[in-house]
Scaffold this active site. Sequence first.
Site, PDB file in Angstrom:
ATOM      1  NE  ARG A 112      -0.214   0.051   4.883  1.00  0.00           N
ATOM      2  CZ  ARG A 112       0.676   0.941   5.537  1.00  0.00           C
ATOM      3  NH1 ARG A 112       0.912   2.289   4.810  1.00  0.00           N
ATOM      4  NH2 ARG A 112       1.232   0.674   6.758  1.00  0.00           N
TER       5      ARG A 112
ATOM      6  CE  LYS B  64       7.550   8.471   4.870  1.00  0.00           C
ATOM      7  NZ  LYS B  64       8.683   9.317   5.384  1.00  0.00           N
ATOM      8  CB  ILE B  65       5.819   2.239   9.622  1.00  0.00           C
ATOM      9  CG1 ILE B  65       5.777   0.929  10.598  1.00  0.00           C
ATOM     10  CG2 ILE B  65       6.196   3.486  10.619  1.00  0.00           C
ATOM     11  CD1 ILE B  65       7.057   0.510  11.172  1.00  0.00           C
ATOM     12  CB  THR B  66       0.281   2.487  10.650  1.00  0.00           C
ATOM     13  OG1 THR B  66      -0.743   2.907  11.639  1.00  0.00           O
ATOM     14  CG2 THR B  66      -0.345   1.458   9.963  1.00  0.00           C
TER      15      THR B  66
ATOM     16  CB  ALA C   4      -3.901   5.687   9.711  1.00  0.00           C
TER      17      ALA C   4
ATOM     18  CG  PHE D 201     -11.119   2.794   6.947  1.00  0.00           C
ATOM     19  CD1 PHE D 201     -11.324   2.486   8.572  1.00  0.00           C
ATOM     20  CD2 PHE D 201     -11.741   2.412   6.126  1.00  0.00           C
ATOM     21  CE1 PHE D 201     -12.728   1.917   8.745  1.00  0.00           C
ATOM     22  CE2 PHE D 201     -13.058   1.593   6.302  1.00  0.00           C
ATOM     23  CZ  PHE D 201     -13.495   1.255   7.441  1.00  0.00           C
TER      24      PHE D 201
ATOM     25  CB  CYS E  81       1.659   8.172   9.499  1.00  0.00           C
ATOM     26  SG  CYS E  81       0.200   7.168   9.948  1.00  0.00           S
TER      27      CYS E  81
END
Length: 266
Positions: free
Chosen positions: A73, A76-78, A184, A198, A215
């Site tokens: 996707r 960034k990172i979550t 997010a 989401f 993020c």
Amino acid sequence: MSGLRFVRMGFGPDAVAYQEAWDEQRRVHAARFADEIDDTVLLLEHPPVYTAGRRTADSERPLDGTPVIDVDRGGKITWHGPGQLVGYPIQKLPRPVDVVAHVRRLEEALIRTCAEFGLETTRIEGRSGVWVLGDPVERRPALGGLSLDFDPRLTDDEFDARLNGPEYAPSNAGQRREDRKIAAIGIRVAKGVTMHGFALNVNPDNQWFDRIIPCGIRDAGVASLASELGRDVTVEEAAPVVERHLRDVLEHAEPKPREIERTPAA
């Protein structure tokens, strides 16, 4: 194909492993591309897991080597985990695809959801997702007894909250009265069909976010419905509200192809 269907894959003790949900996304994506099914939204909770979009920098990952799943996707990172409602809308869009418009529709449904629970949220220019706005800088409490003029985040682009004590932690952004993200959004569009989606923080332990740079954003934090409202809200309570607003927004929208500017022939 017409309409929009929702599939509740699993919540609480039936939370769905990230890889299992990703495999199901791909299966549903292929079926939607072939017009074998309607537009579909997968709703679920995940066990605790960090996922990194294609733009994630090494410096934004956990410092202790905690495993991270790299995904296809955007963003960034979550973190995903208990207390967070995750939705994966798999929807066919007209080409050329307008990705921004799709993100805005998801944001709108989540903004309406938060409003129904009594929480005002908004968008922030240049930052996807749904946000609780903080106070103006001059009205925020000082950090560590220092004036905000000495806030290192204002001058250090590489400032790392993880190395500077809990007063800078993303999970404490509400106490600092800063902007904080409550939902997010990170998507991918393949063959004109959307994937990923989401994550709405309902009542998670937001300290999970303190181990990463959520993020990739260093000057804001995270929020949840429960923490902002000062009362318990469950994923089970939030799911039908999100479903209703997603249905209203997505079914009544008129997705249009992205406009392409063409240079006139000389």
